[in-house]
Design a protein around this motif. Structure first.
Motif, PDB file in Angstrom:
ATOM      1  N   UNK A 191       0.839  -1.192   0.000  1.00 54.41           N
ATOM      2  CA  UNK A 191       0.000   0.000   0.000  1.00 54.41           C
ATOM      3  C   UNK A 191       0.874   1.242   0.000  1.00 54.41           C
ATOM      4  N   UNK A 192       0.332   2.326  -0.532  1.00 55.28           N
ATOM      5  CA  UNK A 192       1.045   3.600  -0.547  1.00 55.28           C
ATOM      6  C   UNK A 192       0.023   4.728  -0.638  1.00 55.28           C
ATOM      7  N   UNK A 193       0.511   5.940  -0.469  1.00 54.14           N
ATOM      8  CA  UNK A 193      -0.348   7.115  -0.590  1.00 54.14           C
ATOM      9  C   UNK A 193      -1.079   7.499   0.672  1.00 54.14           C
ATOM     10  N   UNK A 194      -1.030   6.665   1.690  1.00 55.07           N
ATOM     11  CA  UNK A 194      -1.677   6.999   2.959  1.00 55.07           C
ATOM     12  C   UNK A 194      -0.829   7.998   3.731  1.00 55.07           C
ATOM     13  N   UNK A 195      -1.346   8.451   4.846  1.00 49.74           N
ATOM     14  CA  UNK A 195      -0.572   9.372   5.683  1.00 49.74           C
ATOM     15  C   UNK A 195      -0.943   9.178   7.143  1.00 49.74           C
ATOM     16  N   UNK A 196       0.006   9.510   7.973  1.00 52.63           N
ATOM     17  CA  UNK A 196      -0.193   9.400   9.414  1.00 52.63           C
ATOM     18  C   UNK A 196      -1.112  10.524   9.887  1.00 52.63           C
ATOM     19  N   UNK A 197      -1.787  10.306  10.993  1.00 48.34           N
ATOM     20  CA  UNK A 197      -2.676  11.305  11.581  1.00 48.34           C
ATOM     21  C   UNK A 197      -1.901  12.130  12.595  1.00 48.34           C
ATOM     22  N   UNK A 224      -1.754  15.030  15.667  1.00 51.91           N
ATOM     23  CA  UNK A 224      -2.599  15.269  16.840  1.00 51.91           C
ATOM     24  C   UNK A 224      -3.643  16.349  16.580  1.00 51.91           C
ATOM     25  N   UNK A 225      -3.312  17.364  15.834  1.00 50.88           N
ATOM     26  CA  UNK A 225      -4.252  18.453  15.594  1.00 50.88           C
ATOM     27  C   UNK A 225      -4.856  18.406  14.191  1.00 50.88           C
ATOM     28  N   UNK A 226      -4.517  17.403  13.403  1.00 49.97           N
ATOM     29  CA  UNK A 226      -5.097  17.257  12.068  1.00 49.97           C
ATOM     30  C   UNK A 226      -6.388  16.462  12.155  1.00 49.97           C
ATOM     31  N   UNK A 227      -6.860  16.001  11.001  1.00 50.76           N
ATOM     32  CA  UNK A 227      -8.038  15.138  11.025  1.00 50.76           C
ATOM     33  C   UNK A 227      -7.600  13.711  10.728  1.00 50.76           C
ATOM     34  N   UNK A 228      -8.472  12.788  10.958  1.00 51.22           N
ATOM     35  CA  UNK A 228      -8.173  11.368  10.841  1.00 51.22           C
ATOM     36  C   UNK A 228      -7.698  11.009   9.439  1.00 51.22           C
ATOM     37  N   UNK A 229      -6.631  10.228   9.375  1.00 55.11           N
ATOM     38  CA  UNK A 229      -6.081   9.743   8.113  1.00 55.11           C
ATOM     39  C   UNK A 229      -5.928   8.231   8.177  1.00 55.11           C
ATOM     40  N   UNK A 230      -5.493   7.663   7.046  1.00 51.76           N
ATOM     41  CA  UNK A 230      -5.255   6.223   6.962  1.00 51.76           C
ATOM     42  C   UNK A 230      -3.776   6.013   6.699  1.00 51.76           C
ATOM     43  N   UNK A 231      -3.114   5.284   7.581  1.00 50.84           N
ATOM     44  CA  UNK A 231      -1.700   4.979   7.358  1.00 50.84           C
ATOM     45  C   UNK A 231      -1.589   3.817   6.376  1.00 50.84           C
ATOM     46  N   UNK A 232      -0.468   3.760   5.682  1.00 53.37           N
ATOM     47  CA  UNK A 232      -0.232   2.661   4.748  1.00 53.37           C
ATOM     48  C   UNK A 232      -0.269   1.313   5.461  1.00 53.37           C
ATOM     49  N   UNK A 233       0.328   1.259   6.645  1.00 49.10           N
ATOM     50  CA  UNK A 233       0.384  -0.011   7.394  1.00 49.10           C
ATOM     51  C   UNK A 233      -1.010  -0.486   7.797  1.00 49.10           C
ATOM     52  N   UNK A 234      -1.865   0.443   8.248  1.00 53.51           N
ATOM     53  CA  UNK A 234      -3.217   0.045   8.660  1.00 53.51           C
ATOM     54  C   UNK A 234      -4.074  -0.352   7.458  1.00 53.51           C
ATOM     55  N   UNK A 235      -3.920   0.342   6.330  1.00 49.61           N
ATOM     56  CA  UNK A 235      -4.660  -0.030   5.125  1.00 49.61           C
ATOM     57  C   UNK A 235      -4.225  -1.415   4.653  1.00 49.61           C
ATOM     58  N   UNK A 236      -2.924  -1.669   4.651  1.00 48.24           N
ATOM     59  CA  UNK A 236      -2.394  -2.980   4.249  1.00 48.24           C
ATOM     60  C   UNK A 236      -2.961  -4.077   5.151  1.00 48.24           C
ATOM     61  N   UNK A 237      -2.933  -3.844   6.448  1.00 48.48           N
ATOM     62  CA  UNK A 237      -3.437  -4.840   7.394  1.00 48.48           C
ATOM     63  C   UNK A 237      -4.929  -5.094   7.200  1.00 48.48           C
ATOM     64  N   UNK A 238      -5.696  -4.047   6.941  1.00 43.79           N
ATOM     65  CA  UNK A 238      -7.145  -4.210   6.729  1.00 43.79           C
ATOM     66  C   UNK A 238      -7.421  -5.015   5.459  1.00 43.79           C
ATOM     67  N   UNK A 239      -6.662  -4.749   4.402  1.00 38.12           N
ATOM     68  CA  UNK A 239      -6.837  -5.512   3.151  1.00 38.12           C
ATOM     69  C   UNK A 239      -6.450  -6.971   3.375  1.00 38.12           C
ATOM     70  N   UNK A 240      -5.331  -7.206   4.029  1.00 39.13           N
ATOM     71  CA  UNK A 240      -4.898  -8.580   4.298  1.00 39.13           C
ATOM     72  C   UNK A 240      -5.917  -9.318   5.157  1.00 39.13           C
ATOM     73  N   UNK A 241      -6.438  -8.663   6.183  1.00 41.13           N
ATOM     74  CA  UNK A 241      -7.456  -9.294   7.037  1.00 41.13           C
ATOM     75  C   UNK A 241      -8.697  -9.660   6.221  1.00 41.13           C
ATOM     76  N   UNK A 242      -9.103  -8.756   5.334  1.00 44.01           N
ATOM     77  CA  UNK A 242     -10.292  -9.010   4.505  1.00 44.01           C
ATOM     78  C   UNK A 242     -10.056 -10.185   3.555  1.00 44.01           C
ATOM     79  N   UNK A 243      -8.857 -10.273   2.975  1.00 44.38           N
ATOM     80  CA  UNK A 243      -8.536 -11.379   2.059  1.00 44.38           C
ATOM     81  C   UNK A 243      -8.542 -12.702   2.816  1.00 44.38           C
TER      82      UNK A 243
END
Length: 180
Positions: free
Chosen positions: A52-58, A60-79
């Motif tokens: 995965x790529x293109x994600x970004x860390x969240x 503290x004062x920004x808004x919620x984002x998706x990290x590459x590692x969490x997106x990868x893990x979610x896709x792997x879990x779904x597969x």
């Protein structure tokens, strides 16, 4: 003097109220991004590696984002849950390589109902000959209302997770339609 103290007190109370309502941002959680109960119409007898790529860390004062590692893990879990592929291979290798890149994650700044738009580019490559089996742009949206969460930062995180979950679900359905 009393007037300036009163104004200062109102300012402090107002600031505290705004901080309580907004709070600190938290990243999208991989468990919440993983589609549940996705039954695949196919079960490919191959291994898969995910990048995965293109994600970004969240921040503290920004808004919620998706990290590459969490997106990868979610896709792997779904597969794994759907049994779309026999196994997940970490790192290089595997019969197929899935690359998912976050192209756009559009989030509202304020509102009672937050709608997040997410676009990703899915690419599935057969590693034996480096042939591209699928290239697809996947667009999905996710909503969260005041009924889901009163606090804005929680509501935006829920909307981001909903958009990611729908995006992953659509991407997996596209792969399940292939003849591998």
């Amino acid at each position: 003097m009393f007037n300036s103290i009163s104004r200062y007190s109102v300012f402090l109370v107002t600031t505290a109220f705004v901080l309580i309502l907004t709070g600190c941002a938290s990243p999208a959680k991989r468990e919440a991004m993983t589609p549940q109960g996705v039954a695949s119409s196919k079960n490919y007898p191959y291994s898969l590696s995910v990048q995965t790529s293109g994600g970004s860390e969240t921040g503290a004062m920004g808004s919620s984002n998706i990290s590459d590692a969490d997106l990868k893990a979610a896709i792997e879990d779904a597969v794994v849950q759907s049994k779309l592929f026999t196994s997940i291979i970490q790192g290089a290798g595997g019969d197929y390589q899935l690359s998912v890149r976050v192209i756009n994650l559009s989030k509202p700044v304020f509102g009672a109902t937050f709608t997040v738009e997410m676009e990703t580019a899915w690419s599935l490559i057969k590693t034996a000959d480096n042939s591209v089996v699928m290239r697809k742009s996947v667009k999905a949206s996710g909503k969260a209302t005041m009924g889901d969460a009163f606090v804005a930062v929680t509501r935006i995180r829920l909307a981001v997770e909903n958009a990611a979950r729908e995006n992953i679900s659509q991407g997996m359905k596209a792969i399940a339609e292939l003849s591998l």
